[in-house]
Design a protein around this motif. Structure first.
Motif, PDB file in Angstrom:
ATOM      1  N   THR A 132       9.077 -11.275  -6.729  1.00 31.41           N
ATOM      2  CA  THR A 132       8.549 -10.968  -8.096  1.00 31.41           C
ATOM      3  C   THR A 132       8.508  -9.263  -8.236  1.00 31.41           C
ATOM      4  N   GLY A 133       8.607  -8.411  -7.258  1.00 30.90           N
ATOM      5  CA  GLY A 133       8.463  -7.084  -7.541  1.00 30.90           C
ATOM      6  C   GLY A 133       7.001  -6.534  -7.279  1.00 30.90           C
ATOM      7  N   ASN A 134       6.284  -7.629  -6.635  1.00 30.01           N
ATOM      8  CA  ASN A 134       4.646  -7.305  -6.632  1.00 30.01           C
ATOM      9  C   ASN A 134       4.298  -6.193  -5.803  1.00 30.01           C
ATOM     10  N   ILE A 135       4.939  -5.894  -4.779  1.00 31.59           N
ATOM     11  CA  ILE A 135       4.435  -4.680  -4.002  1.00 31.59           C
ATOM     12  C   ILE A 135       4.913  -3.613  -4.857  1.00 31.59           C
ATOM     13  N   SER A 136       6.171  -3.635  -5.277  1.00 20.62           N
ATOM     14  CA  SER A 136       6.779  -2.233  -6.290  1.00 20.62           C
ATOM     15  C   SER A 136       5.884  -2.045  -7.387  1.00 20.62           C
ATOM     16  N   TYR A 137       5.366  -2.949  -8.194  1.00 21.47           N
ATOM     17  CA  TYR A 137       4.390  -2.654  -9.234  1.00 21.47           C
ATOM     18  C   TYR A 137       3.190  -1.990  -8.696  1.00 21.47           C
ATOM     19  N   GLU A 138       2.681  -2.285  -7.540  1.00 20.39           N
ATOM     20  CA  GLU A 138       1.542  -1.533  -6.931  1.00 20.39           C
ATOM     21  C   GLU A 138       1.889  -0.115  -6.658  1.00 20.39           C
ATOM     22  N   PHE A 139       2.943   0.126  -6.180  1.00 22.50           N
ATOM     23  CA  PHE A 139       3.513   1.452  -5.659  1.00 22.50           C
ATOM     24  C   PHE A 139       3.630   2.161  -7.091  1.00 22.50           C
ATOM     25  N   ALA A 140       4.304   1.626  -8.083  1.00 26.88           N
ATOM     26  CA  ALA A 140       4.479   2.489  -9.237  1.00 26.88           C
ATOM     27  C   ALA A 140       3.333   2.690 -10.158  1.00 26.88           C
TER      28      ALA A 140
ATOM     29  N   SER B 285      -5.151  -4.836   1.578  1.00 27.47           N
ATOM     30  CA  SER B 285      -5.568  -4.513   2.885  1.00 27.47           C
ATOM     31  C   SER B 285      -4.085  -3.589   3.143  1.00 27.47           C
ATOM     32  N   LEU B 286      -3.026  -3.796   2.897  1.00 27.15           N
ATOM     33  CA  LEU B 286      -1.833  -2.993   3.267  1.00 27.15           C
ATOM     34  C   LEU B 286      -2.116  -1.621   2.614  1.00 27.15           C
ATOM     35  N   PHE B 287      -2.481  -1.619   1.354  1.00 28.98           N
ATOM     36  CA  PHE B 287      -2.300  -0.505   0.563  1.00 28.98           C
ATOM     37  C   PHE B 287      -3.639   0.592   0.986  1.00 28.98           C
TER      38      PHE B 287
ATOM     39  N   GLY C 252      -4.594   1.972  -9.658  1.00 20.07           N
ATOM     40  CA  GLY C 252      -3.826   3.073 -10.266  1.00 20.07           C
ATOM     41  C   GLY C 252      -3.950   2.666 -11.896  1.00 20.07           C
ATOM     42  N   LYS C 253      -2.819   3.255 -12.603  1.00 16.82           N
ATOM     43  CA  LYS C 253      -2.700   3.117 -14.130  1.00 16.82           C
ATOM     44  C   LYS C 253      -2.904   1.747 -14.503  1.00 16.82           C
ATOM     45  N   TYR C 254      -2.412   0.818 -13.971  1.00 16.43           N
ATOM     46  CA  TYR C 254      -2.433  -0.458 -14.514  1.00 16.43           C
ATOM     47  C   TYR C 254      -3.424  -1.346 -13.613  1.00 16.43           C
ATOM     48  N   LYS C 255      -4.430  -0.800 -13.281  1.00 19.83           N
ATOM     49  CA  LYS C 255      -5.358  -1.501 -12.148  1.00 19.83           C
ATOM     50  C   LYS C 255      -5.811  -2.806 -13.202  1.00 19.83           C
ATOM     51  N   GLY C 256      -5.897  -3.950 -12.611  1.00 18.80           N
ATOM     52  CA  GLY C 256      -6.397  -5.219 -12.995  1.00 18.80           C
ATOM     53  C   GLY C 256      -5.506  -5.861 -13.908  1.00 18.80           C
ATOM     54  N   ARG C 257      -4.458  -5.412 -14.288  1.00 14.38           N
ATOM     55  CA  ARG C 257      -3.083  -6.000 -14.946  1.00 14.38           C
ATOM     56  C   ARG C 257      -2.818  -7.273 -14.320  1.00 14.38           C
ATOM     57  N   ARG C 258      -2.740  -8.461 -15.000  1.00 22.45           N
ATOM     58  CA  ARG C 258      -1.973  -9.668 -14.239  1.00 22.45           C
ATOM     59  C   ARG C 258      -0.698  -9.882 -14.990  1.00 22.45           C
TER      60      ARG C 258
ATOM     61  N   ILE D  48      -4.315   0.611   4.164  1.00 18.78           N
ATOM     62  CA  ILE D  48      -3.735   1.507   5.309  1.00 18.78           C
ATOM     63  C   ILE D  48      -3.152   2.686   4.735  1.00 18.78           C
ATOM     64  N   LEU D  49      -2.207   2.233   3.780  1.00 18.76           N
ATOM     65  CA  LEU D  49      -1.147   2.997   3.378  1.00 18.76           C
ATOM     66  C   LEU D  49      -2.026   4.512   2.825  1.00 18.76           C
ATOM     67  N   ASN D  50      -3.094   4.128   2.125  1.00 12.84           N
ATOM     68  CA  ASN D  50      -3.885   5.074   1.545  1.00 12.84           C
ATOM     69  C   ASN D  50      -4.109   6.541   2.577  1.00 12.84           C
ATOM     70  N   ASN D  51      -4.411   6.089   3.964  1.00 16.41           N
ATOM     71  CA  ASN D  51      -4.724   7.003   4.813  1.00 16.41           C
ATOM     72  C   ASN D  51      -3.442   7.755   5.211  1.00 16.41           C
ATOM     73  N   TYR D  52      -2.105   7.373   4.985  1.00 20.21           N
ATOM     74  CA  TYR D  52      -0.949   7.839   5.429  1.00 20.21           C
ATOM     75  C   TYR D  52      -0.319   8.986   4.345  1.00 20.21           C
ATOM     76  N   PHE D  53      -0.451   8.473   2.970  1.00 24.67           N
ATOM     77  CA  PHE D  53       0.269   8.955   1.843  1.00 24.67           C
ATOM     78  C   PHE D  53      -0.535   9.120   0.693  1.00 24.67           C
ATOM     79  N   ASN D  54       0.070  10.319   0.089  1.00 29.02           N
ATOM     80  CA  ASN D  54      -0.141  10.334  -1.396  1.00 29.02           C
ATOM     81  C   ASN D  54       0.910   9.819  -2.068  1.00 29.02           C
ATOM     82  N   PHE D  55       0.528   8.727  -2.838  1.00 28.07           N
ATOM     83  CA  PHE D  55       1.718   8.008  -3.638  1.00 28.07           C
ATOM     84  C   PHE D  55       2.390   8.746  -4.567  1.00 28.07           C
ATOM     85  N   SER D  56       1.928   9.728  -5.366  1.00 29.70           N
ATOM     86  CA  SER D  56       2.476  10.218  -6.142  1.00 29.70           C
ATOM     87  C   SER D  56       4.078  10.840  -5.841  1.00 29.70           C
ATOM     88  N   ASN D  57       5.078  10.398  -6.461  1.00 22.36           N
ATOM     89  CA  ASN D  57       6.188  10.852  -6.291  1.00 22.36           C
ATOM     90  C   ASN D  57       7.066  10.463  -4.964  1.00 22.36           C
ATOM     91  N   LEU D  58       6.465   9.563  -4.264  1.00 23.50           N
ATOM     92  CA  LEU D  58       6.941   8.655  -3.189  1.00 23.50           C
ATOM     93  C   LEU D  58       8.042   7.791  -3.392  1.00 23.50           C
TER      94      LEU D  58
END
Length: 194
Positions: free
Chosen positions: A54-62, A31-33, A6-12, A35-45
């Motif tokens: 740490t919010g690790n998963i939320s940053y990936e979604f955002a 691996s989780l994402f 996404g927008k911040y790909k590679g950001r540590r 799988i989710l790529n096959n079910y959802f378009n992430f925009s505005n979910l």
């Protein structure tokens, strides 16, 4: 911890060492994402992350365009870190300091994806209660998905709405969805043929 796409790909992102967390590994998260790529378009979910840490998963979604996102965690340090990171990256993330079970009991909002990453040492009953509360209180949108991360010692495949699980080392993701009436009718038809 690294944003994979996404927008911040590679950001540590470096979380304070003192936080009481066990972040999802980059390998398991990727691996989780996938799988989710096959079910959802992430925009505005609309996303809810429980035991956000740490919010690790939320940053990936955002980073992939999901918005709005709600994070719930009982630890003050975790809540502060997520708020600070969301501000820095201009993510639409609301962070709530709350006991997750109390939050689920009083929640009246529905989400496209609910992701829960409780401490692995929660009891079997506590893990089951998370699933039960999400469905009883209609926190999941009709087309939505609940994902619970847990160790291989916790078993959730007997729960209602369970659809499948994926194992990555000692980590398991269990997926739950609301069955549509069509699916139920198809099952009834199949049962009648037996």
């Amino acid at each position: 911890m690294r944003i994979i796409s996404g927008k911040y790909k590679g950001r540590r992102l470096i979380a304070p060492k003192k936080l009481p967390v066990r972040p999802t590994t980059d390998m398991a998260k990727e691996s989780l994402f996938n799988i989710l790529n096959n079910y959802f378009n992430f925009s505005n979910l609309k996303i809810l992350e429980l035991f956000a840490g740490t919010g690790n998963i939320s940053y990936e979604f955002a980073s992939r365009g999901a918005t709005p996102i709600t994070c719930v965690d009982a630890d003050f340090g975790c809540v502060n870190f997520i708020r600070k990171t969301a501000d820095e990256l201009d993510f639409d993330i609301t962070v709530l300091k709350s006991d997750v079970f109390k939050y689920l009991e009083r929640c009246h909002t529905s989400y496209d994806i609910v992701f829960a990453d409780p401490p692995y040492d929660l009891t079997q009953e506590q893990f089951e209660r998370i699933v039960t509360l999400v469905f009883e209180n209609e926190i999941l949108d009709e087309e939505g998905m609940l994902i619970v991360e847990h160790s291989k010692d916790t078993k959730l495949e007997h729960m209602m709405h369970f659809t499948f699980s994926k194992h990555y080392g000692g980590t398991v993701f269990s997926f739950f969805e609301i069955e549509s009436e069509e699916d139920e009718e198809e099952e009834d038809d199949f049962d009648e043929e037996d």
